[in-house]
Design an enzyme around this catalytic site. Sequence first.
Site, PDB file in Angstrom:
ATOM      1  N   SER A   4     -30.200  11.803   8.838  1.00 30.80           N
ATOM      2  CA  SER A   4     -29.192  10.743   8.914  1.00 30.80           C
ATOM      3  C   SER A   4     -28.563  10.655  10.295  1.00 30.80           C
ATOM      4  O   SER A   4     -28.535  11.627  11.049  1.00 30.80           O
ATOM      5  CB  SER A   4     -28.080  11.000   7.899  1.00 30.80           C
ATOM      6  OG  SER A   4     -28.607  11.099   6.604  1.00 30.80           O
TER       7      SER A   4
HETATM    8  N1  SAH Z   1     -29.855  15.515   4.672  1.00 33.71           N
HETATM    9  C1  SAH Z   1     -31.199  15.287   5.120  1.00 33.71           C
HETATM   10  C2  SAH Z   1     -31.653  13.894   4.732  1.00 33.71           C
HETATM   11  C3  SAH Z   1     -33.096  13.854   4.417  1.00 33.71           C
HETATM   12  S1  SAH Z   1     -33.651  12.320   3.740  1.00 33.71           S
HETATM   13  C4  SAH Z   1     -31.300  15.520   6.609  1.00 33.71           C
HETATM   14  O1  SAH Z   1     -30.266  15.523   7.281  1.00 33.71           O
HETATM   15  O2  SAH Z   1     -32.400  15.738   7.112  1.00 33.71           O
HETATM   16  C5  SAH Z   1     -33.488  12.597   2.008  1.00 33.71           C
HETATM   17  C6  SAH Z   1     -34.209  13.764   1.429  1.00 33.71           C
HETATM   18  O3  SAH Z   1     -34.040  13.754   0.028  1.00 33.71           O
HETATM   19  C7  SAH Z   1     -35.724  13.750   1.673  1.00 33.71           C
HETATM   20  O4  SAH Z   1     -36.087  14.925   2.337  1.00 33.71           O
HETATM   21  C8  SAH Z   1     -36.309  13.650   0.263  1.00 33.71           C
HETATM   22  O5  SAH Z   1     -37.535  14.364   0.137  1.00 33.71           O
HETATM   23  C9  SAH Z   1     -35.198  14.257  -0.572  1.00 33.71           C
HETATM   24  N2  SAH Z   1     -35.208  13.887  -1.991  1.00 33.71           N
HETATM   25  C10 SAH Z   1     -35.498  12.692  -2.557  1.00 33.71           C
HETATM   26  N3  SAH Z   1     -35.366  12.750  -3.893  1.00 33.71           N
HETATM   27  C11 SAH Z   1     -34.968  14.030  -4.192  1.00 33.71           C
HETATM   28  C12 SAH Z   1     -34.685  14.719  -5.420  1.00 33.71           C
HETATM   29  N4  SAH Z   1     -34.766  14.144  -6.598  1.00 33.71           N
HETATM   30  N5  SAH Z   1     -34.321  16.028  -5.321  1.00 33.71           N
HETATM   31  C13 SAH Z   1     -34.230  16.658  -4.123  1.00 33.71           C
HETATM   32  N6  SAH Z   1     -34.486  16.050  -2.945  1.00 33.71           N
HETATM   33  C14 SAH Z   1     -34.861  14.750  -2.975  1.00 33.71           C
END
Ligand code: SAH
Length: 224
Positions: A71
């Site tokens: 993000s």
């Molecule tokens: N906070 C992270 C954002 C990553 S994007 C950062 O700063 O890098 C969102 C993430 O959520 C992705 O890595 C995706 O694989 C994960 N995601 C999506 N659905 C999910 C679920 N049901 N449980 C756990 N993670 C999930």
Amino acid sequence: MKRRKNEQPGNRYDRLRHTMVDQQLESRDISNPRVLDAMRRIPRHLFVPPKRIEEAYLDSPVLIGFGQTISQPYVVASMTQELHLTDNSRVLEIGTGCGYQTAILSELAKEVYTVEVVPELTERARRVLKKLRCRNVRFEVRDGSLGWPEHAPYDAIIVTAAAPRLPQPLVDQMADNGRMVIPLASDSYGRQFLTLVTRDSGKVRQKTLYEVRFVPMVGEVEGR
Ligand code: SAH
């Protein structure tokens, strides 16, 4: 301000990071000194893939592989600020991704439980956080739309993937007086709004904060 041992004063990325905090956070509405301090300390450039390192301190999200993004710095700071963390907080994070948000939480809370569905991302995040000596974090590969009930209740829950509706298991795992920030996808036009959920004597309230764009949450929550 505390400096990490491996941080060289005058390092170019340190300077970029301080400029990021001044221009993207303080000049907007990030005023919590603990949050600002954590954002100054955690080396965001270590969390992005090497070929994207020059994008680490831009005012935008960055691609981290597997179709996912880290993000925008402002969104990380703003979501963190909404959680009202103290040294005693226990936090659940859904969507570890590259682990940058996890590292910020680890600086501000007592314990962080973070879950991710892509095992490669969990492994990468685990390695970087080990290098930074963030020792109060537990990682697991699992469907975060069901939370992590074994360690509930949580004082704070942060969700970094957009859910089609508020997942009830997460609400159930909030402590009383707990706070959750979650991007919720609205039905119309596929717009998403960051939503603050609070729980006070069992009463759950929702407040819409602002429009955001996150990758969709996968798992159980999709089919229900
Ligand atoms: N906070 C992270 C954002 C990553 S994007 C950062 O700063 O890098 C969102 C993430 O959520 C992705 O890595 C995706 O694989 C994960 N995601 C999506 N659905 C999910 C679920 N049901 N449980 C756990 N993670 C999930």
